[in-house]
Motif scaffolding. Structure first.
Motif, PDB file in Angstrom:
ATOM      1  N   LEU A  52       0.817  -1.207   0.000  1.00 34.98           N
ATOM      2  CA  LEU A  52       0.000   0.000   0.000  1.00 34.98           C
ATOM      3  C   LEU A  52       0.855   1.265   0.000  1.00 34.98           C
ATOM      4  O   LEU A  52       0.535   2.246  -0.683  1.00 34.98           O
ATOM      5  N   GLU A  53       1.941   1.254   0.748  1.00 39.00           N
ATOM      6  CA  GLU A  53       2.828   2.420   0.754  1.00 39.00           C
ATOM      7  C   GLU A  53       3.477   2.637  -0.614  1.00 39.00           C
ATOM      8  O   GLU A  53       3.769   3.771  -0.998  1.00 39.00           O
ATOM      9  N   SER A  54       3.677   1.553  -1.350  1.00 36.73           N
ATOM     10  CA  SER A  54       4.277   1.668  -2.686  1.00 36.73           C
ATOM     11  C   SER A  54       3.254   2.090  -3.733  1.00 36.73           C
ATOM     12  O   SER A  54       3.599   2.240  -4.909  1.00 36.73           O
ATOM     13  N   GLN A  55       1.994   2.260  -3.315  1.00 38.22           N
ATOM     14  CA  GLN A  55       0.895   2.581  -4.235  1.00 38.22           C
ATOM     15  C   GLN A  55       0.769   1.503  -5.317  1.00 38.22           C
ATOM     16  O   GLN A  55       0.580   1.783  -6.491  1.00 38.22           O
ATOM     17  N   LEU A  56       0.867   0.254  -4.864  1.00 37.98           N
ATOM     18  CA  LEU A  56       0.680  -0.928  -5.706  1.00 37.98           C
ATOM     19  C   LEU A  56       1.704  -1.002  -6.839  1.00 37.98           C
ATOM     20  O   LEU A  56       1.379  -1.437  -7.953  1.00 37.98           O
ATOM     21  N   ALA A  57       2.929  -0.602  -6.558  1.00 36.73           N
ATOM     22  CA  ALA A  57       3.990  -0.682  -7.562  1.00 36.73           C
ATOM     23  C   ALA A  57       4.131  -2.116  -8.048  1.00 36.73           C
ATOM     24  O   ALA A  57       4.168  -3.057  -7.266  1.00 36.73           O
ATOM     25  N   GLY A  58       4.186  -2.280  -9.353  1.00 37.09           N
ATOM     26  CA  GLY A  58       4.325  -3.602  -9.937  1.00 37.09           C
ATOM     27  C   GLY A  58       3.019  -4.303 -10.236  1.00 37.09           C
ATOM     28  O   GLY A  58       3.018  -5.389 -10.834  1.00 37.09           O
ATOM     29  N   ASP A  59       1.890  -3.710  -9.838  1.00 34.25           N
ATOM     30  CA  ASP A  59       0.607  -4.344 -10.133  1.00 34.25           C
ATOM     31  C   ASP A  59       0.404  -4.383 -11.645  1.00 34.25           C
ATOM     32  O   ASP A  59       0.581  -3.367 -12.333  1.00 34.25           O
ATOM     33  N   PRO A  60       0.014  -5.537 -12.192  1.00 29.25           N
ATOM     34  CA  PRO A  60      -0.064  -5.676 -13.651  1.00 29.25           C
ATOM     35  C   PRO A  60      -1.147  -4.842 -14.328  1.00 29.25           C
ATOM     36  O   PRO A  60      -1.045  -4.559 -15.517  1.00 29.25           O
ATOM     37  N   LEU A  61      -2.165  -4.426 -13.574  1.00 29.17           N
ATOM     38  CA  LEU A  61      -3.269  -3.714 -14.214  1.00 29.17           C
ATOM     39  C   LEU A  61      -3.419  -2.260 -13.784  1.00 29.17           C
ATOM     40  O   LEU A  61      -3.832  -1.419 -14.587  1.00 29.17           O
ATOM     41  N   VAL A  62      -3.105  -1.931 -12.528  1.00 28.51           N
ATOM     42  CA  VAL A  62      -3.433  -0.578 -12.058  1.00 28.51           C
ATOM     43  C   VAL A  62      -2.218   0.211 -11.568  1.00 28.51           C
ATOM     44  O   VAL A  62      -2.373   1.261 -10.944  1.00 28.51           O
ATOM     45  N   GLU A  63      -1.015  -0.265 -11.838  1.00 27.67           N
ATOM     46  CA  GLU A  63       0.177   0.407 -11.333  1.00 27.67           C
ATOM     47  C   GLU A  63       0.188   1.903 -11.683  1.00 27.67           C
ATOM     48  O   GLU A  63       0.426   2.757 -10.808  1.00 27.67           O
ATOM     49  N   ASP A  64      -0.048   2.245 -12.922  1.00 26.32           N
ATOM     50  CA  ASP A  64       0.027   3.637 -13.358  1.00 26.32           C
ATOM     51  C   ASP A  64      -1.071   4.498 -12.730  1.00 26.32           C
ATOM     52  O   ASP A  64      -0.812   5.619 -12.277  1.00 26.32           O
ATOM     53  N   GLN A  65      -2.302   3.973 -12.698  1.00 26.80           N
ATOM     54  CA  GLN A  65      -3.406   4.736 -12.123  1.00 26.80           C
ATOM     55  C   GLN A  65      -3.226   4.923 -10.626  1.00 26.80           C
ATOM     56  O   GLN A  65      -3.457   6.013 -10.089  1.00 26.80           O
ATOM     57  N   ALA A  66      -2.820   3.856  -9.930  1.00 26.78           N
ATOM     58  CA  ALA A  66      -2.665   3.930  -8.475  1.00 26.78           C
ATOM     59  C   ALA A  66      -1.588   4.929  -8.076  1.00 26.78           C
ATOM     60  O   ALA A  66      -1.716   5.619  -7.059  1.00 26.78           O
ATOM     61  N   LEU A  67      -0.546   5.023  -8.863  1.00 25.40           N
ATOM     62  CA  LEU A  67       0.540   5.958  -8.548  1.00 25.40           C
ATOM     63  C   LEU A  67       0.037   7.394  -8.500  1.00 25.40           C
ATOM     64  O   LEU A  67       0.503   8.203  -7.695  1.00 25.40           O
ATOM     65  N   VAL A  68      -0.938   7.701  -9.306  1.00 25.78           N
ATOM     66  CA  VAL A  68      -1.471   9.062  -9.393  1.00 25.78           C
ATOM     67  C   VAL A  68      -2.721   9.255  -8.533  1.00 25.78           C
ATOM     68  O   VAL A  68      -2.920  10.318  -7.923  1.00 25.78           O
ATOM     69  N   GLN A  69      -3.547   8.228  -8.436  1.00 21.74           N
ATOM     70  CA  GLN A  69      -4.874   8.401  -7.846  1.00 21.74           C
ATOM     71  C   GLN A  69      -5.056   7.801  -6.454  1.00 21.74           C
ATOM     72  O   GLN A  69      -6.004   8.154  -5.746  1.00 21.74           O
ATOM     73  N   LEU A  70      -4.179   6.886  -6.031  1.00 19.54           N
ATOM     74  CA  LEU A  70      -4.374   6.175  -4.760  1.00 19.54           C
ATOM     75  C   LEU A  70      -3.601   6.829  -3.618  1.00 19.54           C
ATOM     76  O   LEU A  70      -2.412   7.124  -3.745  1.00 19.54           O
ATOM     77  N   THR A  71      -4.287   7.039  -2.507  1.00 22.39           N
ATOM     78  CA  THR A  71      -3.664   7.543  -1.288  1.00 22.39           C
ATOM     79  C   THR A  71      -3.908   6.549  -0.159  1.00 22.39           C
ATOM     80  O   THR A  71      -5.049   6.113   0.051  1.00 22.39           O
ATOM     81  N   TYR A  72      -2.840   6.189   0.555  1.00 24.56           N
ATOM     82  CA  TYR A  72      -2.920   5.236   1.665  1.00 24.56           C
ATOM     83  C   TYR A  72      -2.695   5.980   2.976  1.00 24.56           C
ATOM     84  O   TYR A  72      -1.686   6.669   3.135  1.00 24.56           O
ATOM     85  N   VAL A  73      -3.655   5.860   3.893  1.00 22.91           N
ATOM     86  CA  VAL A  73      -3.549   6.516   5.198  1.00 22.91           C
ATOM     87  C   VAL A  73      -3.662   5.465   6.297  1.00 22.91           C
ATOM     88  O   VAL A  73      -4.770   5.098   6.707  1.00 22.91           O
ATOM     89  N   PRO A  74      -2.531   4.945   6.794  1.00 22.36           N
ATOM     90  CA  PRO A  74      -2.571   4.024   7.934  1.00 22.36           C
ATOM     91  C   PRO A  74      -2.628   4.824   9.229  1.00 22.36           C
ATOM     92  O   PRO A  74      -1.979   5.868   9.348  1.00 22.36           O
ATOM     93  N   THR A  75      -3.401   4.369  10.194  1.00 27.97           N
ATOM     94  CA  THR A  75      -3.459   5.051  11.475  1.00 27.97           C
ATOM     95  C   THR A  75      -3.492   4.032  12.603  1.00 27.97           C
ATOM     96  O   THR A  75      -4.128   2.975  12.483  1.00 27.97           O
ATOM     97  N   VAL A  76      -2.781   4.329  13.676  1.00 27.40           N
ATOM     98  CA  VAL A  76      -2.602   3.405  14.794  1.00 27.40           C
ATOM     99  C   VAL A  76      -3.173   4.049  16.055  1.00 27.40           C
ATOM    100  O   VAL A  76      -2.951   5.231  16.310  1.00 27.40           O
ATOM    101  N   THR A  77      -3.917   3.270  16.839  1.00 28.48           N
ATOM    102  CA  THR A  77      -4.617   3.853  17.988  1.00 28.48           C
ATOM    103  C   THR A  77      -3.940   3.597  19.335  1.00 28.48           C
ATOM    104  O   THR A  77      -4.226   4.306  20.302  1.00 28.48           O
TER     105      THR A  77
END
Length: 281
Positions: free
Chosen positions: A180-205
Motif C-alpha cells: 500500500l505504501e508503494s501505491q501498488l507498484a508492480g501491479d499488472p493492471l493498475v500500477e500507473d493509475q494507483a501511482l497518481v490516484q491512490l492515497t494510503y492513510v494508515p493510522t494506529v490507535t
C-alpha cells in the motif's frame, strides 16, 4: 513483520491434506496455496480459484473447514484479491476459542478448504452513485475488501481519487503495508493509475506512529484530507464512502456521514456510502 518472508509458507506438493473434504451443492473444495502470518493474531492465505467462480471486487463469500460434527463450519469472509486474480486471497484474525478461526489459523499449504459458490456483498461500486473521491474506511481485517477494490481498474475510471484508510491498534497490525505504501507498484493492471490516484492513510490507535487516532478523529481534525484535492471535509456532493470494520466504527462513521447529508446505498438503490455487515469468527 510485514515483509517477514520467514513467516510465509507456500505450497509444497509433498504435503498431504489434513482432511479430505467433499463438495456440496453450495460449496466447492479448494486447496490452500500459501499462508502468511503477519503476527500472533493476524494472517492471510491464498487458495485455488474454480474456473467458474465469478465475483465483483469487494464482495464476500462463505468459506470454512469441517466442524467437529463432520459438517461444514462456515463464516463470511471478504475476498482480498481482485476479481481478475487467478487465486483467491483472504485476511483473517486468529481467535483462540473461535469456532472456525481457531482451526483456520492452523491451515498449511496443501490443506483443503470449503469455498461458497455464491459471492455477495454491498462493498461494490454498483452500490454507489458517481463521485470524485472514494474513501475506503477499514479497521482491522476490514481492510480485505478494499485490497480487492483498489486493484480493480474500473475503480480508477469511476473516481479521480481513491483514499484507503486503515485503522489498527498496533503498527504490526498494518497488514499489506509495503504494497500500500508503494501505491501498488508492480501491479499488472493498475500500477500507473494507483501511482497518481491512490492515497494510503494508515493510522494506529495504541502505539506511537506518524498518524494516530481513530478514523472519525482524522475526519474531524482534518488530518485525513492533507494532500488530497478538493474540500478538507466530507462532502456528499463529491465524496463516496465504503465502511468495513468493527460494529462501533461502522456505527459511528455512518452516523457522522448521515449527519452531513450522506445517504446509505445498496445494490438495489445506489447512493453515497455503503457498509459491509458480514463478520467472521
Amino acid at each position: 513483520m510485514n515483509d517477514s518472508k520467514a513467516e510465509a509458507a507456500t505450497l509444497d506438493n509433498s504435503a498431504a491434506p489434513a482432511t479430505v473434504l467433499e463438495p456440496t451443492g453450495a460449496l466447492t473444495v479448494e486447496t490452500v496455496l500459501s499462508v502468511h502470518h503477519w503476527n500472533e493474531h493476524l494472517f492471510s492465505f491464498k487458495i485455488t480459484r474454480p474456473a467458474s467462480f465469478r465475483f465483483r471486487s469487494g464482495e464476500f463469500i462463505m468459506i470454512g473447514l469441517q466442524g467437529d460434527n463432520g459438517k461444514p463450519l462456515l463464516r463470511a469472509y471478504s475476498i482480498a484479491s481482485p476479481s481478475w486474480a487467478e487465486e483467491i486471497e483472504f485476511l483473517s484474525i486468529k481467535v483462540e476459542d473461535g469456532p472456525l478461526t481457531s482451526k483456520l489459523q492452523l491451515i498449511q499449504p496443501g490443506d483443503q478448504i470449503y469455498l461458497g459458490r455464491k459471492p455477495v456483498g454491498t462493498l461494490v461500486t454498483d452500490a454507489l452513485t458517481p463521485g470524485k473521491r472514494l474513501f475506503l474506511f477499514g479497521s482491522g481485517t476490514g481492510l480485505a475488501p478494499f485490497l480487492s477494490l483498489i486493484r480493480d481498474p474500473d475503480v480508477y475510471e469511476m473516481f479521480e481519487q481513491v483514499v484507503i484508510v486503515h485503522s489498527v491498534r498496533r503498527v504490526a497490525d498494518l497488514a499489506f503495508r509495503q504494497e500500500l505504501e508503494s501505491q501498488l507498484a508492480g501491479d499488472p493492471l493498475v500500477e500507473d493509475q494507483a501511482l497518481v490516484q491512490l492515497t494510503y492513510v494508515p493510522t494506529v490507535t495504541r502505539e506511537e506512529f506518524h498518524t494516530t487516532g481513530r478514523i472519525n478523529v482524522l475526519i474531524e481534525n482534518g488530518r485525513l484530507f492533507e494532500g488530497l484535492k478538493g474540500e478538507a471535509r466530507m462532502d456528499p456532493a463529491t465524496d463516496r464512502v465504503m465502511l468495513c470494520g468493527s460494529m462501533a466504527m461502522n456505527k459511528d462513521i455512518a452516523a457522522m456521514l448521515e449527519g452531513l447529508g450522506f445517504v446509505e446505498g445498496s445494490n438495489n438503490k445506489p447512493a453515497d456510502f455503503v457498509i459491509e455487515r458480514a463478520f467472521v469468527g
